[in-house]
Design a protein around this motif. Structure first.
Motif, short mmCIF file in Angstrom:
data_model
loop_
_atom_site.label_atom_id
_atom_site.label_comp_id
_atom_site.label_asym_id
_atom_site.label_seq_id
_atom_site.Cartn_x
_atom_site.Cartn_y
_atom_site.Cartn_z
N PHE A 270 0.83 -1.20 0.00
CA PHE A 270 0.00 0.00 0.00
C PHE A 270 0.87 1.25 0.00
CE2 PHE A 270 -2.00 3.42 2.45
CZ PHE A 270 -3.13 3.64 1.69
N SER A 271 1.90 1.26 0.83
CA SER A 271 2.78 2.43 0.91
C SER A 271 3.49 2.69 -0.42
CB SER A 271 3.81 2.22 2.02
OG SER A 271 4.73 3.29 2.06
N ILE A 272 3.96 1.64 -1.07
CA ILE A 272 4.67 1.80 -2.34
C ILE A 272 3.72 2.30 -3.42
CG2 ILE A 272 5.97 0.59 -4.13
CD1 ILE A 272 6.89 -1.33 -1.88
N LYS A 273 2.50 1.77 -3.44
CA LYS A 273 1.50 2.25 -4.40
C LYS A 273 1.20 3.73 -4.17
CE LYS A 273 -1.23 -1.84 -5.62
NZ LYS A 273 -2.59 -2.42 -5.54
N MET A 274 1.09 4.11 -2.90
CA MET A 274 0.80 5.52 -2.60
C MET A 274 1.94 6.40 -3.07
SD MET A 274 -1.29 7.75 -1.36
CE MET A 274 -2.45 6.95 -0.23
#
Length: 391
Positions: A270-274
């Motif tokens: 999720f953090s990388i996608k954000m």
């Protein structure tokens, strides 16, 4: 021959226009979303519009240009956070629905009569209200200038054979460059990089030799804004090249192909996608700022159609490639103008008038995109192995 030269000159002017460069920057951001991460973002125009509004409104109301740039990027940053927080944990089709809806919300807010003092409502903000601080930075001087004063008219009085030989050489350079880029590692090693640099320099020289483009040194649509716009395109391309070659860039590819496998390695998907959504959105905001420098900020000019143009350019050049967004943007806008001018020159007005040739050019480009998706979905520079998406 003169008609063909006129058409090609028009294509060259469009290929060099600041709007083409602006869309190329936005497509570079979209490539981070869709090409490298597999995020189906159908709202890149919203990032462009927010960047343009943040910049234009700030300067219009007396704030320094640097503050305007910061507010444009800040608006895109906040929008990415609000957009991504509830949707990035879902599959790609939900993101597509949310992003296109959010982009329309931004556009309709910009059209609202309640915000006329800030956004100019549907009429937008004239460029004269915010362009002067940027123009005042120019060191190009005044008057008009042709980028390459020595051109085909100086050889044999511009005879047809001079232009034909030049066109053949340009096509040959383009084919060699595209073939080398498609193989990959075109810049690996000093010798390879030197050869590519020489081909690019020769190709650019031949283009300006064949299609001289006169413009004001500093003006609404002069060489100054073109110099800054295409300089930013090259800078953004370099930044993305460094990003995708880093461990973070390899994580993006891993998420695109199988995010569960990346999650099993202990990575915060999720953090990388954000991060990818924010970075790509910031590129979009920069593209929006450049897009309105020679024009005006109008919400309808950066609507759904502009996002679809970005996707067309990305798919044409090749998703998940470094130079695909640049090549696709230039080809898309140049080809559209070429089709329009060709239809206007050779199709009688009784069959198709000037307004209809504009619509016809988009129809032909749309059909071409359909054929590309069917017969070469990886685009000109792409690789089929890069089309594995976990959506």
């Amino acid at each position: 021959m003169d008609t063909i030269q006129f058409i090609l000159n028009g294509m060259m002017r469009e290929a060099l226009s600041p709007q083409t460069a602006a869309v190329a920057i936005a497509v570079i951001g979209l490539n981070i979303h869709f090409g490298f991460t597999g995020l189906i973002n159908i709202g890149q125009s919203a990032f462009m519009l927010l960047g343009a509004y943040g910049f234009a409104i700030s300067v219009w109301h007396g704030l320094p240009m640097v503050v305007g740039l910061a507010l444009g990027f800040g608006a895109a940053f906040v929008f990415a956070l609000i957009l991504g927080a509830p949707t990035l944990k879902l599959r790609g089709d939900y993101l597509a629905i949310v992003t296109i809806s959010a982009a329309e919300i931004i556009r309709y807010v910009g059209r609202s009569a309640l915000l006329t003092d800030f956004t100019g409502s549907a009429q937008g903000i004239p460029g004269s209200q915010y362009r002067d601080p940027f123009t005042s930075l120019s060191f190009f001087g005044g008057g008009q200038f042709t980028l390459l004063p020595f051109n085909y008219t100086d050889v044999a009085d511009g005879a047809a054979w001079v232009r034909i030989i030049g066109w053949v050489l340009v096509v040959a350079c383009a084919v060699v460059l595209i073939q080398r880029l498609r193989r990959g590692h075109a810049f690996a090693g000093l010798g390879q990089a030197a050869l590519m640099g020489a081909l690019i320099i020769v190709g650019i020289f031949l283009l300006f030799f064949l299609f001289p483009v006169p413009n004001q040194r500093t003006g609404v649509n002069g060489w100054w804004v073109r110099f800054i716009a295409w300089g930013l395109v090259l800078l953004c391309t370099l930044v993305v090249y460094l990003l995708v070659r880093s461990p973070w860039g390899r994580l993006l590819r891993g998420i695109r192909e199988d995010e569960d496998a990346i999650r099993s390695l202990g990575k915060n998907v999720f953090s990388i996608k954000m991060q990818a959504l924010i970075i790509g959105g910031l590129f979009g905001a920069l593209g929006g700022i450049v897009y309105v420098l020679p024009a005006s900020v109008q919400p309808d000019s950066m609507g759904r159609s502009l996002t679809f143009f970005c996707y067309t350019a990305l798919l044409l050049g090749g998703a998940a490639t470094i130079f695909g967004p640049l090549l696709g943007s230039i080809l898309f806008f140049a080809a559209r103008i070429g089709i329009k001018y060709t239809a206007a020159a050779y199709v009688p007005d009784s069959i198709m008038n000037n307004q209809q040739t504009e619509q016809f050019s988009y129809i032909v480009v749309g059909v071409a995109l359909m054929l590309i998706v069917i017969f070469r979905p990886q685009g000109i520079l792409g690789n089929k192995r890069e089309l594995r998406f976990n959506v």
